[in-house]
Scaffold this motif. Structure first.
Motif, PDB file in Angstrom:
ATOM      1  N   SER A  90      38.416  72.375  49.432  1.00  0.00           N
ATOM      2  CA  SER A  90      37.581  72.220  50.628  1.00  0.00           C
ATOM      3  C   SER A  90      36.969  70.818  50.626  1.00  0.00           C
ATOM      4  N   VAL A  91      36.395  70.438  51.769  1.00  0.00           N
ATOM      5  CA  VAL A  91      35.703  69.142  51.871  1.00  0.00           C
ATOM      6  C   VAL A  91      34.599  69.080  50.822  1.00  0.00           C
ATOM      7  N   LYS A  92      33.861  70.203  50.683  1.00  0.00           N
ATOM      8  CA  LYS A  92      32.745  70.239  49.736  1.00  0.00           C
ATOM      9  C   LYS A  92      33.230  69.968  48.310  1.00  0.00           C
ATOM     10  N   LYS A  93      34.328  70.627  47.939  1.00  0.00           N
ATOM     11  CA  LYS A  93      34.846  70.471  46.570  1.00  0.00           C
ATOM     12  C   LYS A  93      35.329  69.025  46.331  1.00  0.00           C
ATOM     13  N   LEU A  94      35.936  68.465  47.365  1.00  0.00           N
ATOM     14  CA  LEU A  94      36.396  67.078  47.234  1.00  0.00           C
ATOM     15  C   LEU A  94      35.194  66.145  47.025  1.00  0.00           C
ATOM     16  N   LEU A  95      34.141  66.369  47.803  1.00  0.00           N
ATOM     17  CA  LEU A  95      32.939  65.532  47.663  1.00  0.00           C
ATOM     18  C   LEU A  95      32.302  65.723  46.280  1.00  0.00           C
ATOM     19  N   ASP A  96      32.340  66.971  45.765  1.00  0.00           N
ATOM     20  CA  ASP A  96      31.814  67.230  44.409  1.00  0.00           C
ATOM     21  C   ASP A  96      32.542  66.349  43.390  1.00  0.00           C
ATOM     22  N   GLY A  97      33.870  66.284  43.536  1.00  0.00           N
ATOM     23  CA  GLY A  97      34.691  65.484  42.603  1.00  0.00           C
ATOM     24  C   GLY A  97      34.360  64.002  42.706  1.00  0.00           C
ATOM     25  N   VAL A  98      34.209  63.514  43.941  1.00  0.00           N
ATOM     26  CA  VAL A  98      33.901  62.091  44.139  1.00  0.00           C
ATOM     27  C   VAL A  98      32.523  61.782  43.542  1.00  0.00           C
ATOM     28  N   GLU A  99      31.584  62.702  43.743  1.00  0.00           N
ATOM     29  CA  GLU A  99      30.214  62.500  43.241  1.00  0.00           C
ATOM     30  C   GLU A  99      30.201  62.330  41.722  1.00  0.00           C
ATOM     31  N   ARG A 100      31.075  63.075  41.045  1.00  0.00           N
ATOM     32  CA  ARG A 100      31.120  62.980  39.571  1.00  0.00           C
ATOM     33  C   ARG A 100      31.672  61.625  39.125  1.00  0.00           C
ATOM     34  N   TYR A 109      23.714  61.066  52.036  1.00  0.00           N
ATOM     35  CA  TYR A 109      24.364  60.282  53.097  1.00  0.00           C
ATOM     36  C   TYR A 109      25.729  60.891  53.446  1.00  0.00           C
ATOM     37  N   ALA A 110      26.441  61.364  52.413  1.00  0.00           N
ATOM     38  CA  ALA A 110      27.738  62.014  52.663  1.00  0.00           C
ATOM     39  C   ALA A 110      27.548  63.247  53.557  1.00  0.00           C
ATOM     40  N   GLU A 111      26.524  64.029  53.263  1.00  0.00           N
ATOM     41  CA  GLU A 111      26.256  65.244  54.058  1.00  0.00           C
ATOM     42  C   GLU A 111      25.927  64.855  55.508  1.00  0.00           C
ATOM     43  N   TYR A 112      25.170  63.764  55.637  1.00  0.00           N
ATOM     44  CA  TYR A 112      24.812  63.272  56.972  1.00  0.00           C
ATOM     45  C   TYR A 112      26.084  62.871  57.742  1.00  0.00           C
ATOM     46  N   LEU A 113      26.995  62.162  57.057  1.00  0.00           N
ATOM     47  CA  LEU A 113      28.238  61.733  57.717  1.00  0.00           C
ATOM     48  C   LEU A 113      29.109  62.930  58.086  1.00  0.00           C
ATOM     49  N   VAL A 114      29.150  63.921  57.192  1.00  0.00           N
ATOM     50  CA  VAL A 114      29.910  65.144  57.460  1.00  0.00           C
ATOM     51  C   VAL A 114      29.425  65.770  58.772  1.00  0.00           C
ATOM     52  N   LYS A 115      28.113  65.757  58.957  1.00  0.00           N
ATOM     53  CA  LYS A 115      27.543  66.311  60.209  1.00  0.00           C
ATOM     54  C   LYS A 115      27.883  65.421  61.394  1.00  0.00           C
ATOM     55  N   ARG A 116      27.756  64.098  61.185  1.00  0.00           N
ATOM     56  CA  ARG A 116      28.062  63.136  62.269  1.00  0.00           C
ATOM     57  C   ARG A 116      29.492  63.335  62.768  1.00  0.00           C
ATOM     58  N   PHE A 117      30.419  63.555  61.813  1.00  0.00           N
ATOM     59  CA  PHE A 117      31.830  63.715  62.179  1.00  0.00           C
ATOM     60  C   PHE A 117      32.188  65.178  62.491  1.00  0.00           C
ATOM     61  N   LYS A 118      31.187  66.037  62.422  1.00  0.00           N
ATOM     62  CA  LYS A 118      31.380  67.460  62.716  1.00  0.00           C
ATOM     63  C   LYS A 118      32.501  68.077  61.865  1.00  0.00           C
ATOM     64  N   LEU A 119      32.443  67.795  60.579  1.00  0.00           N
ATOM     65  CA  LEU A 119      33.446  68.346  59.658  1.00  0.00           C
ATOM     66  C   LEU A 119      32.941  69.671  59.102  1.00  0.00           C
ATOM     67  N   ASP A 120      33.850  70.615  58.972  1.00  0.00           N
ATOM     68  CA  ASP A 120      33.504  71.895  58.364  1.00  0.00           C
ATOM     69  C   ASP A 120      33.734  71.773  56.861  1.00  0.00           C
ATOM     70  N   GLN A 121      32.635  71.758  56.113  1.00  0.00           N
ATOM     71  CA  GLN A 121      32.712  71.517  54.656  1.00  0.00           C
ATOM     72  C   GLN A 121      33.501  72.579  53.912  1.00  0.00           C
ATOM     73  N   LYS A 122      33.538  73.789  54.501  1.00  0.00           N
ATOM     74  CA  LYS A 122      34.178  74.887  53.777  1.00  0.00           C
ATOM     75  C   LYS A 122      35.700  74.898  53.963  1.00  0.00           C
ATOM     76  N   ALA A 124      39.631  73.948  53.961  1.00  0.00           N
ATOM     77  CA  ALA A 124      40.558  73.211  53.085  1.00  0.00           C
ATOM     78  C   ALA A 124      40.952  71.918  53.799  1.00  0.00           C
ATOM     79  N   ILE A 125      41.015  70.842  53.018  1.00  0.00           N
ATOM     80  CA  ILE A 125      41.317  69.535  53.623  1.00  0.00           C
ATOM     81  C   ILE A 125      42.636  69.592  54.395  1.00  0.00           C
ATOM     82  N   LYS A 126      43.624  70.305  53.828  1.00  0.00           N
ATOM     83  CA  LYS A 126      44.939  70.300  54.473  1.00  0.00           C
ATOM     84  C   LYS A 126      44.909  70.985  55.850  1.00  0.00           C
ATOM     85  N   LYS A 127      43.864  71.774  56.078  1.00  0.00           N
ATOM     86  CA  LYS A 127      43.769  72.456  57.381  1.00  0.00           C
ATOM     87  C   LYS A 127      43.013  71.646  58.428  1.00  0.00           C
ATOM     88  N   LEU A 128      42.481  70.506  58.030  1.00  0.00           N
ATOM     89  CA  LEU A 128      41.778  69.657  59.005  1.00  0.00           C
ATOM     90  C   LEU A 128      42.798  68.864  59.812  1.00  0.00           C
TER      91      LEU A 128
END
Ligand SMILES: Nc1ncnc2c1ncn2[C@@H]1O[C@H](COP(=O)(O)OP(=O)(O)OP(=O)(O)O)[C@@H](O)[C@H]1O
Length: 294
Positions: A90-100, A109-122, A124-128
């Protein structure tokens, strides 16, 4: 971040994709990397990001060679048009990995951008959608605040309002947290206002590297009676010519003095500014002159 590229070459088999490329990026600025399809932009950026090793020459980032250099790699974020078709996270899991991995990553700021772009964090990236996947890359690139951030045509598939958000956020976040940013793009007229400096890659070679404002101030379109214009531009570097009957328009690259501008005005010659888009098209075109049939 200091990026120094010296006599860099890259060969794919017998094909020379980069030849004798040299330049230095010394400041926390936004650098626009322009070049036509196949000019070598991705090849060059892949070397800077340690994804690929050069055939000859050297690259140093803050004095160190980046290839297989973990500490440098951590400071370089390379965002490109990645194929996420098998990315089940998911987007959330990907961001977790980048954060580490990224020491400067700003989750808020990432969460803010996710909202700005209206991304569903839950999701799967491949479904976006393609544009949403690009927005994920933009989010990672901006929120990572890597000292060297490279966006390689990262906007692909993003609609105009989303690209606008990207540009606005890029400028605002760069103001708050200056870093070295390289933007490679084909959307020259849309993105030119973002660039502090411009690098033009043509046929695997650096054609120019200049401050954006200085470059633009050097370009001019000289229009008037064909003979008068020809005479006026004689000692100038002409990069494009158009003719319509007895009128000629010549695009030049070079400084025009106050005296020259006065002479032009006296002779009925019009001097107009040119855009980066026009300079890019003219400097990289294959044929030199074309005539517009009246
Ligand atoms: N893995 C590869 N193997 C062989 N040739 C390659 C490879 N990758 C790129 N090339 C060639 O190297 C040249 C430069 O490609 P590159 O992708 O760096 O250009 P680019 O400027 O990023 O182009 P575009 O704007 O179309 O994305 C092209 O002629 C391309 O066909």
């Amino acid at each position: 971040m200091n990026v120094k590229v010296d006599k860099l070459s890259l060969e794919y088999g017998n094909y020379a994709a980069l030849q004798d490329v040299s330049f230095e990026l010394t400041d926390k600025k936004i650098y626009g990397l322009l070049g036509r399809n196949g000019a070598g932009k991705t090849s060059l950026l892949s070397i800077l990001a340690s994804f690929r090793e050069q055939s000859a020459g050297s690259v140093t980032i803050n004095g160190e060679a980046p290839f297989e250099n973990a500490s440098i790699m951590q400071q370089v974020a390379f965002l490109y048009n990645k194929d996420y078709k098998d990315e089940t996270d998911s987007v959330k899991k990907l961001l977790d990995g980048v954060e580490r991995f990224r020491p400067n990553f700003d989750r808020e700021y990432a969460e803010y951008l996710v909202k700005r772009f209206k991304l569903d964090q839950k999701k799967a990236i491949k479904k976006l959608s393609k544009g949403m996947q690009s927005a994920v890359n933009v989010t990672i690139g901006l929120a990572s605040r890597a000292p060297l951030t490279i966006f390689d045509e990262v906007y692909l598939g993003m609609d105009a309002p989303s690209r606008d958000i990207f540009y606005k956020e890029l400028l605002e976040d760069q103001e708050r947290h200056p870093r070295t940013i390289i933007l490679s793009t084909h959307l020259v007229s849309e993105m030119d206002y973002l660039f502090d400096e411009v690098l033009l890659l043509h046929g695997g070679k650096i054609m120019l590297h200049e401050n954006y404002d200085e470059l633009i101030s050097k370009g001019a379109k000289i229009t008037g009676n064909a003979n008068v214009v020809d005479d006026f531009v004689q000692s100038k570097q002409s990069i494009h010519e158009e003719r319509l009957g007895g009128t000629k328009a010549v695009t030049i690259l070079g400084e025009l003095s106050g005296d020259e501008r006065r002479i032009a005005s006296d002779k009925g010659i019009e001097i107009a500014p040119v855009t980066l888009h026009e300079l890019f098209v003219h400097l990289t075109k294959e044929d030199d002159v074309y005539e517009t049939k009246s």
